[in-house]
Write an enzyme that holds these catalytic residues in place. Structure first.
Site, PDB file in Angstrom:
ATOM      1  N   TYR A 152      -1.267   7.177   2.960  1.00  0.00           N
ATOM      2  CA  TYR A 152      -0.985   8.264   4.023  1.00  0.00           C
ATOM      3  C   TYR A 152       0.554   7.820   4.720  1.00  0.00           C
ATOM      4  O   TYR A 152       1.378   8.198   4.607  1.00  0.00           O
ATOM      5  CB  TYR A 152      -1.980   8.594   4.901  1.00  0.00           C
ATOM      6  CG  TYR A 152      -1.868   9.634   5.739  1.00  0.00           C
ATOM      7  CD1 TYR A 152      -1.007  10.904   5.369  1.00  0.00           C
ATOM      8  CD2 TYR A 152      -2.510   9.789   6.966  1.00  0.00           C
ATOM      9  CE1 TYR A 152      -0.816  11.951   6.324  1.00  0.00           C
ATOM     10  CE2 TYR A 152      -2.268  10.982   7.851  1.00  0.00           C
ATOM     11  CZ  TYR A 152      -1.540  11.803   7.543  1.00  0.00           C
ATOM     12  OH  TYR A 152      -1.414  12.892   8.342  1.00  0.00           O
ATOM     13  N   ILE A 153       0.223   6.698   5.556  1.00  0.00           N
ATOM     14  CA  ILE A 153       1.290   6.161   6.582  1.00  0.00           C
ATOM     15  C   ILE A 153       2.360   5.804   5.583  1.00  0.00           C
ATOM     16  O   ILE A 153       3.623   6.025   5.866  1.00  0.00           O
ATOM     17  CB  ILE A 153       0.904   5.214   7.496  1.00  0.00           C
ATOM     18  CG1 ILE A 153      -0.185   5.864   8.605  1.00  0.00           C
ATOM     19  CG2 ILE A 153       2.071   4.668   8.231  1.00  0.00           C
ATOM     20  CD1 ILE A 153      -1.011   4.867   9.424  1.00  0.00           C
TER      21      ILE A 153
ATOM     22  N   LYS B 201      -1.903   9.433  -8.564  1.00  0.00           N
ATOM     23  CA  LYS B 201      -2.184   9.510  -7.303  1.00  0.00           C
ATOM     24  C   LYS B 201      -0.864   8.823  -6.590  1.00  0.00           C
ATOM     25  O   LYS B 201      -0.637   8.928  -5.259  1.00  0.00           O
ATOM     26  CB  LYS B 201      -3.134   8.946  -6.438  1.00  0.00           C
ATOM     27  CG  LYS B 201      -3.467   7.507  -6.724  1.00  0.00           C
ATOM     28  CD  LYS B 201      -4.858   7.145  -6.033  1.00  0.00           C
ATOM     29  CE  LYS B 201      -4.763   5.426  -6.054  1.00  0.00           C
ATOM     30  NZ  LYS B 201      -6.287   5.017  -5.343  1.00  0.00           N
TER      31      LYS B 201
ATOM     32  N   LYS C 120      -9.963  -4.716  11.669  1.00  0.00           N
ATOM     33  CA  LYS C 120      -8.479  -4.805  12.343  1.00  0.00           C
ATOM     34  C   LYS C 120      -8.240  -5.462  13.212  1.00  0.00           C
ATOM     35  O   LYS C 120      -7.408  -6.067  13.604  1.00  0.00           O
ATOM     36  CB  LYS C 120      -8.279  -3.062  12.996  1.00  0.00           C
ATOM     37  CG  LYS C 120      -8.457  -1.974  11.686  1.00  0.00           C
ATOM     38  CD  LYS C 120      -7.480  -2.134  10.646  1.00  0.00           C
ATOM     39  CE  LYS C 120      -6.134  -1.877  10.891  1.00  0.00           C
ATOM     40  NZ  LYS C 120      -5.366  -2.042   9.779  1.00  0.00           N
TER      41      LYS C 120
ATOM     42  N   GLY D 185       0.941  -1.169  -0.097  1.00  0.00           N
ATOM     43  CA  GLY D 185       0.094   0.006   0.102  1.00  0.00           C
ATOM     44  C   GLY D 185       1.018   1.252   0.052  1.00  0.00           C
ATOM     45  O   GLY D 185       0.387   2.314   0.733  1.00  0.00           O
TER      46      GLY D 185
END
Length: 347
Positions: free
Chosen positions: A20-21, A47, A169, A16
């Protein structure tokens, strides 16, 4: 006598990679001399263009087209890597219509796929990004005791309340430990809370949407409850720290700061008075499952996170400079759905 040839850079994979992270992690890894394989859905998508613009990317970053549900593509990306950072996981902003296909399968099956690939390719260490969503929802945790790594969200509570992200999660992280124990895989998990801070990618991520909603205002009134916040740059630091420390083991809560919604609004209004901030209930939300949690285990490993004030100010400065805080005719802001269950107040 010829000089000794330089030793090859350590090689790791980040799933991924355009997120963001993960973007900040890739940036950090490149700055530390790592060669990085980053998986993305489409290497040609604009992107993901920011990744190849990072310092050192031209020499040390390779993008691989891979989906977490495609084991063969994952194996191609992991091939030749000493370590893997599994960051890819859905964080949906919109209401979840089909929990199984939208969050459960990508989070749980995707995690299992990468673990199996790591085992087959003899990867030395796997760091998996979980979430404090897998910590908060334990109805039996002693009242008044800060939650730590021994606290786990209850699957039934999550399912009964349709808190699908938390369920995904939790099940995904439990899958890590079941698989790692059975297959003797060296795995570590890191559980960040609400992640804020500047972005490297262009697309506004879900937690940043939450901050924009707070600043720009919207129809939902917020409960005055605790916000656990961590800087995205500190999450990247934590992930690399647990990877590089041979003594790291188990799970690590990554949640150094918390503040009430009301106190945060007061802080932001004082620093940036010109915005139409969201309304907040005056009374503290007493029955929230979001209670204090501690990151002492990660701090004991040497983690030194930023102060909350720096994270909030850097976040707003980023969104101000990129124009995300400007009023756009016809544009409305709404609370990302994964926060609605515990953030939105009943009117």
């Amino acid at each position: 006598m010829a000089p000794p040839s330089p030793s090859p850079s350590p090689r790791v994979c980040v799933t991924g990679g355009g997120g963001y992270i993960a973007s900040w992690l890739v940036k950090l890894l490149l700055s530390r001399g790592y060669a990085v394989h980053a998986t993305v859905r489409d290497p040609c998508d604009q992107k993901n263009a920011h990744l190849m613009q990072l310092d050192g990317a031209a020499e040390s970053l390779s993008l691989f087209k891979a989906d977490v549900l495609d084991s063969a593509a994952l194996a191609a990306a992991v091939e030749g890597c000493e370590g893997v950072f599994h960051v890819a996981s859905p964080v949906p902003a919109d209401k979840i219509a089909d929990p199984e296909s939208e969050v459960m399968v990508p989070a749980v099956k995707g995690t299992l796929n990468i673990l199996e690939v790591c085992s087959s390719l003899k990867v030395q260490k796997v760091v998996v990004v979980s979430s404090t969503a897998a910590v908060h929802y334990d109805p039996n945790w002693p009242q008044g005791k800060p939650k730590d790594e021994s606290c786990w969200s209850d699957r039934k509570v999550c399912r009964d309340n349709e808190i699908w992200y938390c369920l995904a999660k939790t099940v995904a992280e439990e899958t890590v430990w079941e698989y790692a124990e059975k297959n003797e895989l060296n795995a570590v998990t890191v559980c960040p809370c609400i992640v804020l801070g500047p972005q490297l990618q262009r697309v506004v991520n879900t937690t940043s949407e939450l901050l924009l909603y707070v600043i720009k205002g919207g129809p939902d009134v917020l409960n005055d409850m605790l916000w656990h916040i961590v800087d995205v740059r500190d999450v990247a630091d934590a992930l690399l720290l647990v990877y590089e420390k041979p003594e790291s083991s188990g799970r690590y809560i990554c949640a150094p700061n918390y503040i009430s919604a009301k106190a945060m609004l007061e802080f932001l209004k004082k620093r940036y008075p010109g915005y139409n901030y969201v309304k907040c209930k005056a009374d503290v939300h007493q029955n929230s499952r979001i209670t204090p949690i501690v990151s002492g285990k990660l701090s004991d490993l040497g983690w030194k996170p930023r102060a909350l004030e720096e994270t909030l100010l850097d976040s707003i400065e980023y969104h101000r400079k990129t124009g995300n805080l400007q009023d756009v005719e016809g544009q409305t802001y709404r609370l990302p759905d994964i926060f609605r269950h515990f953030q939105a107040a009943n009117e």
